[in-house]
Design an enzyme around this catalytic site. Structure first.
Site, PDB file in Angstrom:
ATOM      1  N   HIS A 176       0.836  -1.188   0.000  1.00 35.75           N
ATOM      2  CA  HIS A 176       0.000   0.000   0.000  1.00 35.75           C
ATOM      3  C   HIS A 176       0.881   1.253   0.000  1.00 35.75           C
ATOM      4  O   HIS A 176       2.046   1.216   0.397  1.00 35.75           O
ATOM      5  CB  HIS A 176      -0.921  -0.004   1.207  1.00 35.75           C
TER       6      HIS A 176
ATOM      7  N   GLU B  25       0.816   3.850   1.905  1.00 28.96           N
ATOM      8  CA  GLU B  25       1.271   4.204   3.250  1.00 28.96           C
ATOM      9  C   GLU B  25       2.480   3.354   3.653  1.00 28.96           C
ATOM     10  O   GLU B  25       3.452   3.860   4.222  1.00 28.96           O
ATOM     11  CB  GLU B  25       0.148   3.991   4.278  1.00 28.96           C
TER      12      GLU B  25
ATOM     13  N   CYS C 250      -5.961   1.211   5.669  1.00 29.24           N
ATOM     14  CA  CYS C 250      -6.562  -0.070   6.048  1.00 29.24           C
ATOM     15  C   CYS C 250      -6.020  -0.470   7.422  1.00 29.24           C
ATOM     16  O   CYS C 250      -5.188   0.224   7.999  1.00 29.24           O
ATOM     17  CB  CYS C 250      -6.210  -1.136   5.003  1.00 29.24           C
TER      18      CYS C 250
ATOM     19  N   CYS D  47      -2.113  -0.909   7.454  1.00 27.16           N
ATOM     20  CA  CYS D  47      -1.437   0.390   7.412  1.00 27.16           C
ATOM     21  C   CYS D  47      -1.700   1.191   8.692  1.00 27.16           C
ATOM     22  O   CYS D  47      -0.803   1.888   9.184  1.00 27.16           O
ATOM     23  CB  CYS D  47      -1.878   1.175   6.189  1.00 27.16           C
TER      24      CYS D  47
END
Length: 151
Positions: free
Chosen positions: A78, A80, A106, A109
């Site tokens: 991801h 992040e 999410c 993260c």
């Protein structure tokens, strides 16, 4: 038309970073900022040196996995995660930083945000992950949905 606020400025940069994404489902950009300085950026995509979904197709699509579920069944990181990893790789402390991101992080993260010492998250749109929202708010990290300025 006046100068953009700092939040608007950094949110706009997340949109540009997201254009580097190699994900077929969602293009996300993240920017880590401290004292109005960019510390690191990240976008979602496969790890360096591995095939990108743009080139070989989406594993999650092939398996029929809905968005927000079974994160481990994905070739990509991801945005992040990539921003946090880039900061670590270059020895940049992100404690006390603000994470600007296109989407609410999410659960995976969010746990990284909490443990890395990020103090504020500013995001553009929600993400279907109630546990992430609960845990990040419980941790004391300030979470703000960015509201687009009215013309």
């Amino acid at each position: 038309m006046g100068r953009p606020s700092w939040d608007e400025y950094f949110i706009e940069i997340t949109r540009l970073v997201a254009k580097r994404s190699t994900c077929l489902r969602r293009q996300v950009g993240a920017v880590l900022v401290k004292d109005k300085n960019i510390l690191a950026t990240g976008y979602n995509g496969a790890p360096s040196g591995t095939a990108h979904c743009l080139d070989i197709g989406c594993l999650r699509e092939k398996m029929g996995i809905p968005s927000g579920e079974r994160h481990e069944l994905c070739r990509g990181l991801h945005a992040e995660q990539n921003a946090i990893i880039q900061a670590a790789k270059h020895g940049t402390s992100i404690e006390g930083a603000t994470l600007y991101c296109n989407t609410m992080p999410c659960i995976i993260c969010s746990k990284m945000v909490i443990n890395s010492g990020i103090k504020r998250v500013v995001y553009l749109s929600g993400y279907p992950d109630q546990l992430a929202e609960e845990m990040i708010r419980e941790s004391g990290v300030l979470v703000e949905k960015y509201e687009e300025p009215k013309p």
